[in-house]
Design a protein around this motif. Structure first.
Motif, PDB file in Angstrom:
ATOM      1  N   ILE A 146       1.221  -1.037  -0.159  1.00 53.71           N
ATOM      2  CA  ILE A 146       0.042  -0.276  -0.078  1.00 53.71           C
ATOM      3  C   ILE A 146       0.554   1.343   0.070  1.00 53.71           C
ATOM      4  O   ILE A 146       1.961   1.142   0.881  1.00 53.71           O
ATOM      5  N   LYS A 147       0.994   1.962  -0.856  1.00 52.55           N
ATOM      6  CA  LYS A 147       1.510   3.473  -0.809  1.00 52.55           C
ATOM      7  C   LYS A 147       1.596   4.222   0.140  1.00 52.55           C
ATOM      8  O   LYS A 147       0.405   4.387   0.627  1.00 52.55           O
ATOM      9  N   SER A 148       2.833   4.599   0.768  1.00 50.40           N
ATOM     10  CA  SER A 148       3.034   5.565   2.682  1.00 50.40           C
ATOM     11  C   SER A 148       1.833   6.374   1.823  1.00 50.40           C
ATOM     12  O   SER A 148       1.702   7.028   0.883  1.00 50.40           O
TER      13      SER A 148
ATOM     14  N   ARG B 180       1.961  16.667  -6.565  1.00 50.00           N
ATOM     15  CA  ARG B 180       2.470  16.572  -7.700  1.00 50.00           C
ATOM     16  C   ARG B 180       1.449  16.621  -9.596  1.00 50.00           C
ATOM     17  O   ARG B 180       1.830  17.244  -9.741  1.00 50.00           O
ATOM     18  N   ARG B 181       0.087  16.439  -8.848  1.00 51.47           N
ATOM     19  CA  ARG B 181      -0.746  16.090  -9.452  1.00 51.47           C
ATOM     20  C   ARG B 181      -1.838  17.530  -8.883  1.00 51.47           C
ATOM     21  O   ARG B 181      -2.347  17.885  -9.536  1.00 51.47           O
ATOM     22  N   ASN B 182      -1.521  18.240  -8.367  1.00 51.09           N
ATOM     23  CA  ASN B 182      -2.068  19.401  -7.771  1.00 51.09           C
ATOM     24  C   ASN B 182      -3.563  19.048  -7.013  1.00 51.09           C
ATOM     25  O   ASN B 182      -4.594  19.981  -7.959  1.00 51.09           O
TER      26      ASN B 182
ATOM     27  N   ILE C  78       1.266  -3.468  -7.094  1.00 52.76           N
ATOM     28  CA  ILE C  78       2.130  -5.227  -7.232  1.00 52.76           C
ATOM     29  C   ILE C  78       3.608  -4.657  -8.940  1.00 52.76           C
ATOM     30  O   ILE C  78       2.680  -4.614  -9.608  1.00 52.76           O
ATOM     31  N   ARG C  79       4.306  -5.586  -7.829  1.00 50.74           N
ATOM     32  CA  ARG C  79       5.083  -5.210  -9.410  1.00 50.74           C
ATOM     33  C   ARG C  79       5.510  -6.748  -9.184  1.00 50.74           C
ATOM     34  O   ARG C  79       5.739  -7.345  -8.089  1.00 50.74           O
ATOM     35  N   ILE C  80       5.567  -7.459 -10.358  1.00 53.00           N
ATOM     36  CA  ILE C  80       5.478  -8.658 -10.623  1.00 53.00           C
ATOM     37  C   ILE C  80       6.550  -8.701 -11.341  1.00 53.00           C
ATOM     38  O   ILE C  80       6.743  -7.759 -12.594  1.00 53.00           O
TER      39      ILE C  80
ATOM     40  N   PRO D 103      10.653   8.097 -23.625  1.00 53.34           N
ATOM     41  CA  PRO D 103      11.501   7.952 -24.918  1.00 53.34           C
ATOM     42  C   PRO D 103      12.815   7.780 -23.687  1.00 53.34           C
ATOM     43  O   PRO D 103      13.879   7.911 -24.469  1.00 53.34           O
ATOM     44  N   ASN D 104      12.738   7.661 -22.169  1.00 56.42           N
ATOM     45  CA  ASN D 104      13.864   8.015 -21.492  1.00 56.42           C
ATOM     46  C   ASN D 104      14.640   6.022 -21.063  1.00 56.42           C
ATOM     47  O   ASN D 104      15.819   5.398 -20.629  1.00 56.42           O
ATOM     48  N   GLY D 105      13.915   5.582 -21.709  1.00 57.21           N
ATOM     49  CA  GLY D 105      14.093   3.400 -22.269  1.00 57.21           C
ATOM     50  C   GLY D 105      13.021   2.551 -20.917  1.00 57.21           C
ATOM     51  O   GLY D 105      13.610   1.859 -21.116  1.00 57.21           O
TER      52      GLY D 105
HETATM   53  P1  0O2 Z   1       6.744   5.729  -7.628  1.00 52.50           P
HETATM   54  O1  0O2 Z   1       7.260   6.809  -6.914  1.00 52.50           O
HETATM   55  O2  0O2 Z   1       7.321   4.925  -8.433  1.00 52.50           O
HETATM   56  O3  0O2 Z   1       4.922   5.683  -7.239  1.00 52.50           O
HETATM   57  P2  0O2 Z   1      -0.421   7.002 -12.311  1.00 52.50           P
HETATM   58  O4  0O2 Z   1       0.911   7.605 -12.258  1.00 52.50           O
HETATM   59  O5  0O2 Z   1      -0.388   5.198 -12.997  1.00 52.50           O
HETATM   60  O6  0O2 Z   1      -2.124   7.171 -12.220  1.00 52.50           O
HETATM   61  P3  0O2 Z   1       1.093   8.043 -15.074  1.00 52.50           P
HETATM   62  O7  0O2 Z   1       1.846   8.594 -15.146  1.00 52.50           O
HETATM   63  O8  0O2 Z   1       0.346   7.666 -16.498  1.00 52.50           O
HETATM   64  O9  0O2 Z   1      -0.111   8.367 -13.875  1.00 52.50           O
HETATM   65  O10 0O2 Z   1       1.416   6.568 -14.663  1.00 52.50           O
HETATM   66  P4  0O2 Z   1       2.741   5.343 -15.336  1.00 52.50           P
HETATM   67  O11 0O2 Z   1       3.196   6.321 -17.060  1.00 52.50           O
HETATM   68  O12 0O2 Z   1       1.548   3.832 -15.781  1.00 52.50           O
HETATM   69  O13 0O2 Z   1       3.500   5.277 -14.234  1.00 52.50           O
HETATM   70  C1  0O2 Z   1       3.117   4.490 -13.378  1.00 52.50           C
HETATM   71  C2  0O2 Z   1       4.132   4.280 -12.165  1.00 52.50           C
HETATM   72  O14 0O2 Z   1       5.084   3.573 -13.246  1.00 52.50           O
HETATM   73  C3  0O2 Z   1       4.954   5.172 -11.621  1.00 52.50           C
HETATM   74  O15 0O2 Z   1       4.304   5.255 -10.803  1.00 52.50           O
HETATM   75  C4  0O2 Z   1       6.490   4.810 -11.533  1.00 52.50           C
HETATM   76  O16 0O2 Z   1       6.483   3.866 -10.399  1.00 52.50           O
HETATM   77  C5  0O2 Z   1       6.426   3.890 -12.784  1.00 52.50           C
HETATM   78  N1  0O2 Z   1       7.311   4.453 -14.125  1.00 52.50           N
HETATM   79  C6  0O2 Z   1       6.811   5.618 -15.146  1.00 52.50           C
HETATM   80  N2  0O2 Z   1       7.693   6.048 -15.479  1.00 52.50           N
HETATM   81  C7  0O2 Z   1       8.450   5.120 -15.115  1.00 52.50           C
HETATM   82  C8  0O2 Z   1       9.790   6.013 -15.604  1.00 52.50           C
HETATM   83  O17 0O2 Z   1       9.729   6.359 -16.332  1.00 52.50           O
HETATM   84  N3  0O2 Z   1      11.261   5.665 -14.429  1.00 52.50           N
HETATM   85  C9  0O2 Z   1      11.251   4.783 -13.920  1.00 52.50           C
HETATM   86  N4  0O2 Z   1      11.770   4.459 -13.417  1.00 52.50           N
HETATM   87  N5  0O2 Z   1       9.556   4.383 -13.176  1.00 52.50           N
HETATM   88  C10 0O2 Z   1       8.757   4.642 -13.956  1.00 52.50           C
HETATM   89  P5  0O2 Z   1       5.268   7.175  -9.936  1.00 52.50           P
HETATM   90  O18 0O2 Z   1       4.475   7.176  -8.604  1.00 52.50           O
HETATM   91  O19 0O2 Z   1       4.907   8.129 -10.798  1.00 52.50           O
HETATM   92  O20 0O2 Z   1       6.418   6.393  -8.682  1.00 52.50           O
END
Ligand code: 0O2
Length: 197
Positions: free
Chosen positions: A50-52, A62-64, A82-84, A119-121
């Motif tokens: 659960i996100k802290s 960040r999302r205002n 969940i991360r698999i 774009p960042n990979g």
């Molecule tokens: P954190 O701190 O890891 O939780 P969403 O955030 O899902 O409401 P968004 O931005 O459209 O909306 O979602 P997206 O692109 O599916 O990204 C969701 C999450 O994927 C992020 O959560 C990161 O955990 C991961 N993620 C996305 N892009 C990147 C990236 O470029 N690099 C890394 N390392 N992780 C990424 P959070 O809350 O932004 O971050």
């Protein structure tokens, strides 16, 4: 009563924990089934959280959005996450199909950052699910190499003290991401050769 460390979710923590537990049970049974069928565990490991409170409040800012239970549970979709992590690319898509067929959840959104890398990979497969009880959950599926890369890139992004070499770091990260993606494809091909030999 709110739970210490999770104030933003108010009294919803017990229900959120139930959803998290239910998803963990589903994933473990998908894992057992595929391991029995193929003689190989498709999941290297998975993490459920659960996100802290602090991270959720930071994401609201960040999302205002106001730092409220409503924002955390209705506007932001990864309070439950969940991360698999899989060894091979094809395992990601097999598990995705099983998750899509789970009773009690509907798919709200999917993003295939593997076929369409950022774009960042960055590469990963993302699903947002909604439980019958109304909670959203984000599931990220990745290979081991995608996971290692994302952890390093995340560390760099949040390390505010980095002032120099940012262009070099970004381009080296992108180069590594592409090399790892190519290795994932080769590993997948080798696995297929082994399985069919
Ligand atoms: P954190 O701190 O890891 O939780 P969403 O955030 O899902 O409401 P968004 O931005 O459209 O909306 O979602 P997206 O692109 O599916 O990204 C969701 C999450 O994927 C992020 O959560 C990161 O955990 C991961 N993620 C996305 N892009 C990147 C990236 O470029 N690099 C890394 N390392 N992780 C990424 P959070 O809350 O932004 O971050």
């Amino acid at each position: 009563m709110t739970e210490i460390g999770y104030d933003i979710y108010g009294d919803k923590i017990p229900e959120m924990k139930e959803v998290l537990q239910d998803l963990e049970t589903h994933i473990s049974s998908i894992r057992d089934k595929l391991t029995k069928e193929n003689g190989m565990d498709p999941i290297e490991h998975f993490l459920a959280r659960i996100k802290s409170d602090e991270s959720m409040r930071e994401k609201c800012r960040r999302r205002n959005l106001p730092e409220t239970q409503e924002s955390a549970l209705q506007e932001i979709f990864d309070a439950i996450g969940i991360r698999i992590v899989c060894a091979f690319l094809d395992d990601i898509y097999t598990i995705r199909d099983y998750l899509a067929g789970m009773n009690g959840y509907k798919i709200i959104r999917e993003k295939d950052y593997i076929k369409n890398a950022k774009p960042n990979g960055y590469r990963s497969y993302h699903m947002i699910l909604q439980s019958e009880s109304g909670f959203y959950c984000e599931i990220q599926l990745r290979t081991i190499s995608m996971d290692t890369w994302a952890a390093l890139e995340h560390h760099m992004r949040y390390k505010k003290s980095i002032t120099g070499n940012t262009d070099l770091i970004s381009s080296e990260l992108k180069r590594c991401a592409d090399e790892l993606a190519s290795t994932d494809i080769s590993m997948q091909a080798i696995k297929k050769l082994i399985m069919t030999s």
